[in-house]
Design a protein around this motif. Structure first.
Motif, PDB file in Angstrom:
ATOM      1  N   LEU A   2      56.990 -22.643  36.246  1.00 49.48           N
ATOM      2  CA  LEU A   2      56.678 -22.958  34.996  1.00 49.48           C
ATOM      3  C   LEU A   2      55.931 -21.687  34.341  1.00 49.48           C
ATOM      4  CD1 LEU A   2      56.744 -25.611  33.375  1.00 49.48           C
ATOM      5  CD2 LEU A   2      54.455 -26.099  33.963  1.00 49.48           C
ATOM      6  N   GLU A   6      56.804 -22.681  28.923  1.00 44.71           N
ATOM      7  CA  GLU A   6      57.186 -23.909  29.247  1.00 44.71           C
ATOM      8  C   GLU A   6      56.121 -24.877  29.476  1.00 44.71           C
ATOM      9  OE1 GLU A   6      61.221 -22.898  31.551  1.00 44.71           O
ATOM     10  OE2 GLU A   6      59.516 -23.152  32.814  1.00 44.71           O
ATOM     11  N   GLU A  10      55.921 -28.400  27.596  1.00 47.49           N
ATOM     12  CA  GLU A  10      55.452 -29.934  28.391  1.00 47.49           C
ATOM     13  C   GLU A  10      54.371 -30.486  27.694  1.00 47.49           C
ATOM     14  OE1 GLU A  10      57.782 -31.280  30.673  1.00 47.49           O
ATOM     15  OE2 GLU A  10      58.911 -29.997  29.563  1.00 47.49           O
ATOM     16  N   THR A  24      63.509 -31.103  32.317  1.00 45.04           N
ATOM     17  CA  THR A  24      62.321 -30.636  32.488  1.00 45.04           C
ATOM     18  C   THR A  24      62.315 -29.221  33.433  1.00 45.04           C
ATOM     19  OG1 THR A  24      61.665 -31.674  34.569  1.00 45.04           O
ATOM     20  CG2 THR A  24      61.248 -32.858  32.607  1.00 45.04           C
ATOM     21  N   GLN A  26      60.761 -28.528  36.018  1.00 46.41           N
ATOM     22  CA  GLN A  26      60.727 -28.982  37.399  1.00 46.41           C
ATOM     23  C   GLN A  26      62.396 -29.543  37.810  1.00 46.41           C
ATOM     24  OE1 GLN A  26      58.213 -32.143  38.538  1.00 46.41           O
ATOM     25  NE2 GLN A  26      59.103 -32.417  40.509  1.00 46.41           N
ATOM     26  N   ASP A  29      64.550 -26.221  38.243  1.00 45.81           N
ATOM     27  CA  ASP A  29      64.107 -25.674  39.141  1.00 45.81           C
ATOM     28  C   ASP A  29      64.669 -26.602  40.511  1.00 45.81           C
ATOM     29  OD1 ASP A  29      62.874 -23.399  38.468  1.00 45.81           O
ATOM     30  OD2 ASP A  29      60.933 -24.624  38.379  1.00 45.81           O
ATOM     31  N   GLU A  30      64.659 -27.659  40.442  1.00 46.40           N
ATOM     32  CA  GLU A  30      65.257 -28.636  41.595  1.00 46.40           C
ATOM     33  C   GLU A  30      66.787 -28.332  41.689  1.00 46.40           C
ATOM     34  OE1 GLU A  30      63.618 -32.444  40.647  1.00 46.40           O
ATOM     35  OE2 GLU A  30      61.748 -32.065  41.542  1.00 46.40           O
TER      36      GLU A  30
END
Length: 104
Positions: A2, A6, A10, A24, A26, A29-30
């Motif tokens: 992050l 960002e 957020e 998001t 996250q 990234d996932e």
């Protein structure tokens, strides 16, 4: 990973209660399950290949204008950031398609 930008965005979204389906950092990234880097011999050109969980590969690149300024770690970071930024558009399209189909 992050970034400060960002994190700020957020926080603002949460403060304003904007909680409709969205991407998001996250979630971006996932989607990444692997990464590989290559510096072309005799150049400052660094390429990053991010492999996404569905097998798709997204490329990012970086190059120093002056060979004297080339730093491999910085080149890798910039190339990876460039590749990661491309994932937003791909995942945004996928989310919009799901929303239009009423899947979400």
């Amino acid at each position: 990973m992050l970034s400060a930008s960002e994190a700020s965005i957020e926080a603002e979204l949460k403060t304003k209660g904007l909680n409709a389906p969205r991407l998001t950092p996250q979630a971006i990234d996932e989607t990444i399950v692997g990464e590989a880097f290559h510096v072309f011999p005799g150049t400052t050109m660094t390429v990053c290949a991010l492999t996404l969980r569905n097998g798709f590969i997204v490329l990012g690149e970086s190059a120093a204008a002056s060979p004297e300024n080339f730093d491999a770690a910085i080149g890798r970071r910039i190339a990876r950031d460039n590749a990661r930024n491309k994932i937003w558009a791909l995942e945004g399209y996928l989310l919009r398609s799901k929303l239009a189909a009423g899947v979400i």
